[in-house]
Design an enzyme around this catalytic site. Structure first.
Site, mmCIF file in Angstrom:
data_model
loop_
_atom_site.group_PDB
_atom_site.id
_atom_site.type_symbol
_atom_site.label_atom_id
_atom_site.label_comp_id
_atom_site.label_asym_id
_atom_site.label_seq_id
_atom_site.Cartn_x
_atom_site.Cartn_y
_atom_site.Cartn_z
ATOM 1 N N LYS A 117 0.826 -1.194 0.000
ATOM 2 C CA LYS A 117 0.000 0.000 0.000
ATOM 3 C C LYS A 117 0.869 1.256 0.000
ATOM 4 O O LYS A 117 1.942 1.281 0.624
ATOM 5 C CB LYS A 117 -0.898 -0.039 1.241
ATOM 6 C CG LYS A 117 -1.984 1.013 1.312
ATOM 7 C CD LYS A 117 -2.855 0.730 2.537
ATOM 8 C CE LYS A 117 -3.935 1.772 2.747
ATOM 9 N NZ LYS A 117 -4.759 1.450 3.944
ATOM 10 N N SER A 198 -9.543 1.572 3.277
ATOM 11 C CA SER A 198 -8.693 2.378 2.424
ATOM 12 C C SER A 198 -7.707 1.575 1.588
ATOM 13 O O SER A 198 -7.075 2.125 0.678
ATOM 14 C CB SER A 198 -7.924 3.400 3.268
ATOM 15 O OG SER A 198 -7.009 2.756 4.139
ATOM 16 N N THR A 219 -7.076 0.827 10.186
ATOM 17 C CA THR A 219 -7.388 1.537 11.411
ATOM 18 C C THR A 219 -8.786 1.136 11.857
ATOM 19 O O THR A 219 -8.977 0.603 12.946
ATOM 20 C CB THR A 219 -7.293 3.061 11.217
ATOM 21 O OG1 THR A 219 -6.005 3.388 10.678
ATOM 22 C CG2 THR A 219 -7.498 3.803 12.530
ATOM 23 N N GLY A 221 -11.380 -0.873 9.573
ATOM 24 C CA GLY A 221 -11.970 -1.525 8.407
ATOM 25 C C GLY A 221 -11.187 -1.462 7.128
ATOM 26 O O GLY A 221 -11.649 -1.958 6.093
ATOM 27 N N SER A 222 -9.986 -0.908 7.133
ATOM 28 C CA SER A 222 -9.295 -0.643 5.873
ATOM 29 C C SER A 222 -8.630 -1.855 5.228
ATOM 30 O O SER A 222 -8.163 -1.767 4.099
ATOM 31 C CB SER A 222 -8.252 0.469 6.068
ATOM 32 O OG SER A 222 -8.907 1.705 6.206
#
Length: 568
Positions: A117, A198, A219, A221-222
């Site tokens: 990422k 994200s 953090t 649900g990302s």
């Protein structure tokens, strides 16, 4: 009648023999031809198959880098999953090929391309921007610990995956998967499909085989959310199991780094490589031990497990998502089928309602995230070796963003930053500690921890869309596994801006296993067992699929049986 039964039995035996022969032919192939076994498509391939191919000389790591880059270029104009390719990837692959030729194999990830990422720093020619021009050209003094561990394990960092800008912690009115640098990520199962965030690009890349797998951060649900919407497995580890050093932060009390792959076993392989203590991240000093996560992948792990279902939470979540239609919603029907399958596999299914049905923690949860962000972002900036835009604080980043047209302000506002700055204090303030203790107290008395203790549970399960907030506040782990898809008759529902399709025909959704801190091995075993019993992934095909595939060497063709059957 007896004669008829004998005839039917004989016919069934013939059919089963034919089916068995067909299965063997598909797995082994005809011994009379050079085409013994067709190597799997890179959209489906598993780690052991890639490693077997490398071991047998069917292809090299350099070959894999070339074909994965080709796959990225074939679809990235449509899905925008990758922001940057590593210009050193091919050279790194060739070096690892030389190590392999000299019988030096670093481990299961040796020579395997992975995407990370675009908030995980690397000391190379690539940027680390969180999707913002504010950090374009900024450099770090060393690799992030995650990048260093991947390299040590022999993985090839192929490039950076796009993300929701600043890991979805900037705007109140943006879209999941949008960043100023990378554009809008799209998932592949429906036109304009929301990839969730994200770790949007990581999810799409893992799904489409743009690399073997990807790394995401979470953090709230990302990892879980984009893994769900992209039909892959996502492991959200305990906070502190994986180092956050030189990862652009949101909250030190909630941030964690995890793996996103097409199978639980493959995700476990990556977690094995990146987990561990780090003097740069004191949260990792609390790790009790690191078990063998790959060995935890036991097909029979569900047998005897005590699986809690907080039906009050599940119904509340379903009713919010499908008001008046919760009991016939696709998520409920698939969830009920999953519970039945787990019970059939030997799990004890226990109604384990939580005292609360809302895990948001209200103002206390907001204070923790906001105050952490103010402190932790400034801490990351202080680590930078070069900082061309001279941003050193959240207020300076906000000012840069609001003045830079490419950042699309105010079309995409800075609402979350405005709230954080208006808080008026950081995480060194006593008011922060009071809020954080309130979050922990709620979890231990009204949420998942209370239920696990009360019912002596191995894990809690729920549809993934409602899972993240139950583990984020306490830094506990969760794993999402594909559970189902919206049917062809499902209505198309758009997100608030009307730019993306939130749900609609063929959009995937997942099931999450949640547990106590440091219980990753248990959750991996349960998720793997569920995966083997249900086999959900692959039932619906993506609308967008790269065409490039690895070419097997001529010398490999007589060894394809070994490629198909050897494990790593």
């Amino acid at each position: 009648m007896l004669l008829l039964r004998l005839v039917l039995l004989a016919a069934l035996c013939v059919l089963e023999a034919a089916a068995s022969a067909g299965r063997r032919a598909r797995s082994v192939g005809s011994q009379s031809t050079a085409q013994l076994v067709r190597f799997p498509s890179l959209i489906d391939v598993e780690l052991h198959q890639l490693q077997n191919g490398l071991q047998q000389g069917c292809f090299s790591s350099a070959d894999l880098v070339k074909v994965y880059l080709k796959r990225i270029r074939q679809v990235n104009g449509q899905v925008h999953a990758v922001t940057e390719e590593n210009p050193d990837a091919l050279a790194i692959a060739k070096s690892l090929d030389r190590e392999r030729a000299s019988k030096h194999i670093r481990g299961p990830l040796h020579g395997i391309p992975i995407l990370i990422k675009n908030n995980i720093a690397t000391l190379d020619k690539m940027n680390n921007t969180a999707g913002s021009y504010a950090l374009l050209g900024a450099t770090v003094p060393r690799d992030s610990t995650i990048a260093a561990r991947l390299r040590k394990a022999g993985a090839i960092i192929l490039g950076k995956a796009n993300l929701s800008q600043w890991a979805n912690y900037r705007s109140l009115n943006s879209t999941d998967g949008w960043s100023a640098i990378g554009g809008q990520v799209f998932a592949a199962y429906h036109l304009r499909q929301n990839p969730s965030g994200s770790s949007s690009g990581s999810g799409v890349a893992a799904d489409l085989g743009l690399a073997f797998a990807a790394i995401g951060t979470e953090t709230i649900g990302s990892i879980l959310s984009p893994a769900e919407r992209n039909n892959v497995v996502g492991i959200k580890p305990t906070v502190g199991l994986t180092s956050r050093h030189l990862v652009i932060p949101i909250s030190e009390h909630r941030d964690t780094i995890g793996s996103m792959a097409r199978t639980v076993r493959d995700a476990a392989h990556i977690l094995q490589a990146i987990a561990g203590s780090d003097p740069h991240d004191n949260y990792t000093s609390a790790i009790p031990s690191i078990p063998d996560y790959v060995a935890a992948c036991n097909d029979q792990a569900l047998r005897g497990a005590r699986i809690g279902v907080p039906w009050n939470v599940v119904w509340a979540g379903l009713e919010t998502a499908h008001p008046g239609n919760s009991s016939s919603s696709p998520e409920y029907l698939a969830f009920a089928k999953s519970i039945a399958a787990m019970r059939k596999a030997g799990a004890h299914i226990i109604e384990a309602n939580f005292t609360a049905t809302d895990a948001s923690n209200g103002e206390s949860g907001d204070i923790v995230t906001q105050a952490d962000f103010v402190t932790n972002l400034a801490g990351y900036f202080a680590e930078l070796k070069a900082n061309p835009q001279q941003v050193h604080s959240l207020s300076q980043v906000r000012s840069f963003t609001q003045k830079t047209s490419a950042e699309q302000y105010p079309n995409r506002d800075t609402g979350l930053w405005d709230q954080a700055l208006s808080l008026g204090f950081d995480n060194t303030d006593p008011r922060f500690w009071a809020a954080y203790q309130n979050v922990l107290r709620n979890a231990s008395t009204t949420g998942i921890l209370a239920a696990m203790d009360k019912y002596n549970l191995s894990a809690v399960v729920m549809p993934t869309f409602m899972a993240p907030e139950w583990v984020s506040g306490i830094g506990a782990p969760a794993i999402t596994v594909p559970m189902g898809y919206y049917p062809a008759s499902a209505p198309v529902v758009e997100e608030p801006r009307g730019e993306l399709v939130e749900t609609g025909p063929s959009v995937p959704f997942g099931l999450s296993f949640l547990g106590r801190r440091w219980s990753e091995a248990t959750l991996i075993g349960l998720a793997h067992s569920y995966e083997q019993h249900m086999r959900v992934r692959g039932r619906v095909k993506q609308l967008i699929r790269p065409a490039a595939e690895v070419t097997l060497s001529a010398s490999c063709k007589q060894e394809r049986k070994k490629v198909a059957y050897q494990g790593y």
